[in-house]
Scaffold this motif. Sequence first.
Motif, PDB file in Angstrom:
ATOM      1  N   PHE A  80       0.849  -1.195   0.000  1.00  0.00           N
ATOM      2  CA  PHE A  80       0.000   0.000   0.000  1.00  0.00           C
ATOM      3  C   PHE A  80       0.880   1.238   0.000  1.00  0.00           C
ATOM      4  O   PHE A  80       1.820   1.358   0.792  1.00  0.00           O
ATOM      5  N   ASP A  81       0.569   2.155  -0.901  1.00  0.00           N
ATOM      6  CA  ASP A  81       1.300   3.412  -1.010  1.00  0.00           C
ATOM      7  C   ASP A  81       0.267   4.542  -1.041  1.00  0.00           C
ATOM      8  O   ASP A  81      -0.513   4.632  -1.989  1.00  0.00           O
ATOM      9  N   ASP A  85      -1.925   4.981  -4.241  1.00  0.00           N
ATOM     10  CA  ASP A  85      -3.269   4.452  -4.018  1.00  0.00           C
ATOM     11  C   ASP A  85      -4.233   5.498  -3.482  1.00  0.00           C
ATOM     12  O   ASP A  85      -5.222   5.161  -2.829  1.00  0.00           O
ATOM     13  N   LYS A  86      -3.962   6.762  -3.791  1.00  0.00           N
ATOM     14  CA  LYS A  86      -4.841   7.812  -3.281  1.00  0.00           C
ATOM     15  C   LYS A  86      -6.245   7.719  -3.869  1.00  0.00           C
ATOM     16  O   LYS A  86      -7.195   8.278  -3.307  1.00  0.00           O
ATOM     17  N   ASP A  87      -6.392   6.998  -4.980  1.00  0.00           N
ATOM     18  CA  ASP A  87      -7.731   6.789  -5.539  1.00  0.00           C
ATOM     19  C   ASP A  87      -8.570   5.867  -4.665  1.00  0.00           C
ATOM     20  O   ASP A  87      -9.777   5.720  -4.878  1.00  0.00           O
ATOM     21  N   CYS A  88      -7.941   5.240  -3.657  1.00  0.00           N
ATOM     22  CA  CYS A  88      -8.655   4.340  -2.747  1.00  0.00           C
ATOM     23  C   CYS A  88      -9.062   5.008  -1.440  1.00  0.00           C
ATOM     24  O   CYS A  88      -9.913   4.488  -0.723  1.00  0.00           O
ATOM     25  N   TYR A  97      -7.670   5.814  11.054  1.00  0.00           N
ATOM     26  CA  TYR A  97      -6.979   4.578  10.695  1.00  0.00           C
ATOM     27  C   TYR A  97      -5.593   4.911  10.154  1.00  0.00           C
ATOM     28  O   TYR A  97      -5.399   5.123   8.961  1.00  0.00           O
ATOM     29  N   ALA A  98      -4.626   4.934  11.070  1.00  0.00           N
ATOM     30  CA  ALA A  98      -3.272   5.368  10.735  1.00  0.00           C
ATOM     31  C   ALA A  98      -2.602   4.445   9.726  1.00  0.00           C
ATOM     32  O   ALA A  98      -1.654   4.852   9.049  1.00  0.00           O
ATOM     33  N   LYS A 103       3.323   4.282   3.709  1.00  0.00           N
ATOM     34  CA  LYS A 103       3.631   3.218   2.761  1.00  0.00           C
ATOM     35  C   LYS A 103       4.017   1.956   3.525  1.00  0.00           C
ATOM     36  O   LYS A 103       4.737   2.004   4.514  1.00  0.00           O
ATOM     37  N   GLY A 104       3.528   0.818   3.060  1.00  0.00           N
ATOM     38  CA  GLY A 104       3.867  -0.438   3.724  1.00  0.00           C
ATOM     39  C   GLY A 104       2.976  -1.565   3.270  1.00  0.00           C
ATOM     40  O   GLY A 104       2.214  -1.429   2.309  1.00  0.00           O
ATOM     41  N   LYS A 105       3.063  -2.679   3.965  1.00  0.00           N
ATOM     42  CA  LYS A 105       2.265  -3.855   3.632  1.00  0.00           C
ATOM     43  C   LYS A 105       1.122  -3.993   4.633  1.00  0.00           C
ATOM     44  O   LYS A 105       1.325  -3.856   5.836  1.00  0.00           O
ATOM     45  N   ILE A 106      -0.059  -4.246   4.101  1.00  0.00           N
ATOM     46  CA  ILE A 106      -1.246  -4.434   4.923  1.00  0.00           C
ATOM     47  C   ILE A 106      -1.768  -5.841   4.669  1.00  0.00           C
ATOM     48  O   ILE A 106      -1.944  -6.250   3.517  1.00  0.00           O
TER      49      ILE A 106
END
Length: 299
Positions: A80-81, A85-88, A97-98, A103-106
């Motif tokens: 996730f970036d 991924d600002k369209d999300c 929801y921090a 950026k990182g893995k969810i």
Amino acid sequence: SFNPQLKADLTSIIVNEAKQLGYDFSAMSLIKNSTGEYIGIGEDKKPKPAPSINKVAIAFAAAYLAQQKFIDLENLKIDFDPERDKDCILERELGRYAVFKEKGKISYRQLRELMLRESVNTPSNVVLKHIGNGSMAEGQRIVEEAMAELGLNGIKISNYLPDGGYLSGKTSTENAARLQSYIAQGKYLKPEYLKPIKEDLEHEKHLDFIRKKLGEGSGTKITFLKEGTGFAFHFGDYSGAVLFNGPKKPLWSDEARDAMSIRRFETQTMSATRSLFDKIADTLHKYLAKPPYSNSKPA
């Protein structure tokens, strides 16, 4: 067979009392899972905006696709970036929801739990984009195609951004109830794929007062828009869904200090609708559930 008085009592709530609150649409579906017996009230086959109920369809479709090896959910961590991924991202959810700030893995598990237990919108978009291999629109198409394979042609998936597009996320109470029936009966999914979805619906945070009345093992999922509300559910041998749409006044309003700090306030119409939810749960319990239950009222 269903007690005829059950339908009469539910019809009084779903049609008459909802009309008194100013709704121009109301519907309910109820299924006895073991026999397939069905009660439809109002326009039960007409799709209406219910995007958060369709979060269940997204999670079910993701599990169904993983079971067919179309996608991999086992130990899945999605890159996730926030910029890419600002369209999300719904801006108002960033403050709460921090995990969506950096950026990182969810993990998929974290996303699914936020979708189903807390009804958060951003993870729904992230999952749709992952299913669509980088395209949210493709993810929507794939999920709808999976639902159609399972006999639920009327479920339409939307994005969850505040641009009005969420209103195209529609379902009928019949389709929403049948999906709950699949979950209750364990249809189409192996236990390892079904169990997490059932557990999430059993811990959905908005409708605990309904589950207390429907009994142990019951699951619920709310949808809550300015334009309408409702919920899907399963308990014991029964599954169903309720939708109200087109109120004369919006069901909630936002008060914002800034884009990162927005509070949602329910209107009097929504407070009264929660009382209808409570009456529906009481009626289902009276005719179908096993006692005892808590007589707590909605918060």
